[in-house]
Structure formats: C-alpha cells, structure tokens
Design an enzyme around this catalytic site. Structure first.
Site, PDB file in Angstrom:
ATOM      1  CG  HIS A 119     -37.796 -20.529 -15.030  1.00 47.21           C
ATOM      2  ND1 HIS A 119     -38.599 -21.614 -14.719  1.00 47.21           N
ATOM      3  CD2 HIS A 119     -37.333 -20.767 -16.278  1.00 47.21           C
ATOM      4  CE1 HIS A 119     -38.628 -22.449 -15.748  1.00 47.21           C
ATOM      5  NE2 HIS A 119     -37.861 -21.954 -16.722  1.00 47.21           N
ATOM      6  NE  ARG A 168     -41.201 -25.368 -10.859  1.00 51.62           N
ATOM      7  CZ  ARG A 168     -40.394 -25.325 -11.922  1.00 51.62           C
ATOM      8  NH1 ARG A 168     -40.855 -25.518 -13.135  1.00 51.62           N
ATOM      9  NH2 ARG A 168     -39.107 -25.080 -11.764  1.00 51.62           N
ATOM     10  CE1 TYR A 187     -38.424 -30.349 -19.419  1.00 45.82           C
ATOM     11  CE2 TYR A 187     -40.199 -30.558 -20.997  1.00 45.82           C
ATOM     12  CZ  TYR A 187     -39.615 -29.880 -19.957  1.00 45.82           C
ATOM     13  OH  TYR A 187     -40.200 -28.747 -19.432  1.00 45.82           O
ATOM     14  CD  GLU A 209     -39.704 -26.913 -16.403  1.00 49.52           C
ATOM     15  OE1 GLU A 209     -39.309 -27.266 -17.540  1.00 49.52           O
ATOM     16  OE2 GLU A 209     -39.337 -25.873 -15.855  1.00 49.52           O
ATOM     17  CG  ASN A 242     -36.330 -24.057 -13.823  1.00 48.08           C
ATOM     18  OD1 ASN A 242     -36.952 -25.069 -13.509  1.00 48.08           O
ATOM     19  ND2 ASN A 242     -36.032 -23.763 -15.080  1.00 48.08           N
ATOM     20  CD  GLU A 243     -34.484 -27.088 -16.808  1.00 50.83           C
ATOM     21  OE1 GLU A 243     -33.938 -26.469 -17.740  1.00 50.83           O
ATOM     22  OE2 GLU A 243     -35.346 -27.963 -17.001  1.00 50.83           O
TER      23      GLU A 243
HETATM   24  C1  NOJ Z   1     -37.115 -26.530 -19.131  1.00 47.98           C
HETATM   25  C2  NOJ Z   1     -37.179 -25.073 -18.800  1.00 47.98           C
HETATM   26  O1  NOJ Z   1     -37.277 -24.912 -17.417  1.00 47.98           O
HETATM   27  C3  NOJ Z   1     -38.304 -24.332 -19.509  1.00 47.98           C
HETATM   28  O2  NOJ Z   1     -38.082 -22.972 -19.348  1.00 47.98           O
HETATM   29  C4  NOJ Z   1     -38.355 -24.746 -20.960  1.00 47.98           C
HETATM   30  O3  NOJ Z   1     -39.309 -24.025 -21.670  1.00 47.98           O
HETATM   31  C5  NOJ Z   1     -38.653 -26.232 -21.021  1.00 47.98           C
HETATM   32  N1  NOJ Z   1     -37.563 -26.946 -20.407  1.00 47.98           N
HETATM   33  C6  NOJ Z   1     -38.812 -26.763 -22.447  1.00 47.98           C
HETATM   34  O4  NOJ Z   1     -37.624 -26.571 -23.142  1.00 47.98           O
END
Ligand code: NOJ
Length: 502
Positions: free
Chosen positions: A144, A99, A333, A402, A188-189
């Site tokens: 991203h 990815r 995470y 992720e 992304n996010e």
């Molecule tokens: C999520 C993000 O998508 C990524 O860019 C980042 O490095 C990681 N979290 C770790 O913080």
C-alpha cells in the site's frame, strides 16, 4: 470556451437520483463487512526496531511543504504501539475482517529478502494473533504505497527487476503469515502507484516522468502482481487455503452530454483509470485495453517516438496476467463527468497520461461535496461501476475493499452516514441485479495520514486525537450506524443510535 459553459448547464440537469426509502433491506447470507487501513497511514514507528525507510518517509522529510499541513507519518495514529486498541475497535464494530497493510521496509529494511527484520515480523504476528483471538479475519494487503527507499534508488516500479523483488517479499509474507492469513491483496491501487507516483507529483516518489514512467510502472505492477499470485496459487494455496486478489481504484466517468464524442471520452477515461489494470487481469482477451493501446500509439507516433510509449505485453505475459485474481477488489469513492473538446488540446503536459486520455474531466457542483476536493457523493455512479464490472468481466466475485467519506472532523458525521447508506443501498440493488458482490470494507477504521493532505481530511469511523500523545480513539456517530448494520445484517435508513438520539 462556449463548450465548458454548455457542459456546466448540462451537469446541473444530472441530479443525484438516489433517495433511500424507509424500507429495511437485508444483506445476503454470507455477506461480510470490514474496515481498512494502511501501514504508512496509521502505524508511525517510522524508524523503530530496525525498520528501513520508505519513499513516504523520504518524501515527507525532504520537503515537508509538499504535504498540506507539513505533517509526516512518523507517528500517525501510533498503531505500531496501539494496535491492540485498533483490534478492540474492530471488535466493538463487530467487523468480520480487518484489512491492513504490511510495511515492506518494516519487514525487509533494504527491500531485499536476504535480511529479514524479526521485530517487523513480530509486530504483524501480534496484530494477526490479536485479530484471530477476537474472531476477526485478517485481510492483508502486501503493498500500500510505502516502497523501501533502497529499491526506489534503483528505479522502484520502473525497474523490471522489481517483479522479482516483489515476489521475494510476497514469499516472506506467505511463509510467515500464511498459516493464519486467508485473505490477501497483492497491490493496492496500481493507478495511484503508477500515474500519481511516477507520471506526476501527486504521490511518492513524485517522479513526474509524464507519459512514459506510468506505463512502464503499469506493466511491472501487473507482472509483479501476477507472479505473486501464481506463487501462492502453485505453492501455498493447497496448504494455506486462502484467497488472493488485487485492489483497483474505480471511478465512474459519466459522459457530460449525449454526443458520441462525450461517450467515447467517458469510455476512454474509464479504460485509462481502471481498465488499464482490470482488462489485463479480468477480461477474456487479456492485454491492455484497446482504447489505451490506440490512444497512446497514435499520440506517440504524432510526437515522433519510434514506438508506443505504452510497453507491449508479450503473449506469455498476457497469459500470465490473465485470470490472476480470485476476486476483483474495488476501491470506489466517486464519479466525474467527462467530455471531449479538441479546442482544449494542449491543456495537459505533452506527453502525459492526461493528454493521452484526451478527455476533459470535471465535477458536478450540484453533487454533495466531501472535505477532499476530489470526493463527491454519487451513489448511482457506484452502481454503474458494479454493473460495468459484471458486464465487462463476466461477473467476477467482487470485494469492495475501500469506500468512504472525508470530513473536516467532529463526531456528528451525518454526511458520512448518508453517504454509506446511499452507497450500500445501491450495492444491494446491484446484488439483486446479479452482481456477485461479497464483501464491503469501510475506509477507514480510524483517522489517519491522508497522503499529501496530511491530517486535514478525516475518513475515520473513529476520531483520533492527534494532539495528545495518547492518540485516543473515539467512535463517531457513523461507527454506531455501521455497527448496527453489521449486527443486524440489514440497512435500516431510519435507525438512530441511542447515544445520539435527541
Ligand atoms: C484510497 C487509498 O487506498 C487510501 O490510502 C486513501 O487514504 C483513500 N483512498 C482515501 O483517499
């Protein structure tokens, strides 16, 4: 002040609870493994071959002191030149997919699709072809966080015209790469884009128009995503036959005590953090979640605003967004504890996302701590996220897009290994309990630029030597463990790679 003290006492009672037995566990047939990176974090080549500037180029160059080690992504891991080595690493690990993200300004230097930078197209074509040559599926993230600066000058994600600009950009990607790319993430996010970028100073463009800009951004991101999805669905899917979705960052918020108030605080925190984006797309009813609409409307009225600071979604917008994702991309995470304490009102700016949420969020010092201050190892929280997604959104296909752990460096990364094993273990529990989890993606393939923390936090399965021009990549112990998990399609908690056995 007594309340925070009581909470601290309670949190020591929360123990990790996850202990790997020595049992070897098998992943289901067809389960796929990958690793992830993003353009600004690894590529470098910031001003090469016709690339335009992004908001991160501007942020790192205009005020280097905003970045912990005053670094930039100008060179980063130099993947713009070393992408073949990256693919070789993906091959060494045995990844099913890789990815990566496309830098919008590398393809469209001014942001608009009237001028396409052929060198940018060539770069991604080479990367995609190299992956396919090595039997690794390319999984392409369209956005991203590195917005073309030219579009930020026009307001970026708070200008509703960005919906069209993003769809134009998506079309360029489908036209150029869709014959070979079958896995897509649009965005992304979204929370990190909107709250962190527009409602605070945590990420570029650091707009900091708190309590207003993050919600306008949220609406635009959702619509941009949905329209790009429908463009693919209606005009490309038949010929290109791919899968397309969105990646949302999901943190688990656990009530710090058993009171009704703390339970509600945890629900509110989850709805602000990820429900804000997941509910409009994945729930049956669509639209922003009730908790979000209620809290922001109430506060806006109290504050004298003529209408809610959360923009409304019209009936047709709700319809457009609902169901616009083939899978739920989960970036996950960590876990936080949450409680409500009216006496702490006023601790956040007014108006702001945090004040609207009205929840106090704390960490539990007893949980294992990564190098990143926000990151602790809490596998049961990851398990709860998967179960909650199954419950709230009718068990959609989930791709973990992720998951990962940061250290300060070094090749012997035992804590990263423990983290991955514990998270994969509960992921297998969730699958056994009916969650439709189909892919797992490690963050990250190689060390890279960790946004405002620069190069001080290492998330890579491979270490990158940033001090040498060559940017050599060396596998960490975790790389050998991950490789074995992929090779055997099993989780063996006792496996020791020969190279590291004593
Ligand atoms: C999520 C993000 O998508 C990524 O860019 C980042 O490095 C990681 N979290 C770790 O913080």
């Amino acid at each position: 002040m007594i309340r925070p003290f009581l909470i601290l006492c309670v949190i020591f009672l929360h123990c990790n609870g996850e202990f790997l037995s020595n049992k070897i566990r098998k992943f289901p047939d067809g389960f796929q493994f990958g690793a992830s990176t993003s353009a600004y974090q690894i590529e470098g080549g910031w001003y090469e071959d016709g690339k335009g500037l992004s908001i991160w180029d501007i942020a790192t160059h205009t005020d280097p002191s905003q970045i912990k080690d005053k670094s930039t992504g100008d060179v980063a891991a130099d993947s713009y030149h070393l992408y073949k080595r990256d693919v070789e690493i993906a091959k060494e690990l045995g990844l099913d997919f890789y990815r990566f993200s496309v830098s919008w300004p590398r393809i469209l230097p001014k942001g608009f699709s009237e001028q396409i930078n052929q060198a940018g197209i060539d770069y991604y074509n080479n990367l995609i072809d190299e992956l396919l040559k090595n039997n690794i599926k390319p999984f392409l993230t369209m956005y991203h966080w590195d917005l073309p600066y030219e579009l930020q000058k026009l307001g970026g994600w708070v200008n509703p015209y960005i919906i069209d600009w993003f769809v134009d950009y998506a079309k360029v990607l489908y036209d150029n790469f869709g014959d070979r790319v079958k896995l897509w993430t649009t965005i992304n996010e979204p929370k990190q884009i909107c709250y962190e970028g527009y409602g605070s100073t945590l990420k570029a463009p650091m707009l900091n128009v708190t309590g207003v800009a993050e919600y306008i951004c949220a609406k635009n991101v959702l619509l941009a995503h949905a329209k790009a999805y429908h463009l693919y669905d209606e005009h490309y899917r038949k010929i290109q036959n791919g899968t397309i979705g969105i990646s949302i960052s999901c943190t688990w918020f656990e009530p710090a005590s058993d009171t009704v108030d703390d339970h509600q605080a945890a629900i509110d925190a989850r709805q602000f953090d990820w429900g804000q984006y997941a509910h409009p797309i994945f729930s049956k009813a669509g639209d922003f979640p009730l908790e979000l609409k209620r809290n922001i409307a109430l506060k806006s009225a109290e504050q004298g605003y003529p209408r809610s600071r959360l923009p409304e979604l019209s009936a047709s917008e709700i319809c457009l967004i609902r169901g616009s994702s083939d899978f739920f991309g989960v970036n996950s995470y960590t876990t936080k504890l949450t409680y409500r304490d009216a006496s702490l009102e006023g601790m956040y700016a007014v108006p702001s996302y945090m004040d609207d949420m009205a929840a106090v969020i704390i960490s539990n010092p007893a949980w294992p701590q990564a190098q990143s201050t926000w990151l602790q190892e809490v596998p049961w929280g990851f398990h709860k996220i998967l179960k909650e997604i199954m419950k709230l959104y009718d068990n959609p296909p989930v791709y973990i897009t992720e998951n990962g752990w940061s250290t300060s460096g070094g090749l012997l990364d035992e804590d990263r290994i423990r983290y991955y094993r514990n998270y994969l273990n509960v992921l297998l529990d969730a699958i056994e309990e009916g969650c439709d989890v189909r892919k797992f993606t490690a963050w990250t393939l190689i060390d890279n630029f960790e946004w405002k923390n620069g190069y001080t936090e290492k998330f890579g399965l491979y270490e990158v030597d940033f001090s040498s021009e060559k940017h050599n990549r060396t596998p960490r112990k975790s790389a050998y463990i991950y490789k074995e998990i992929i090779r055997t399609r099993t989780l063996d908690p006792t496996y020791e790679p020969e190279k590291f056995s004593v």
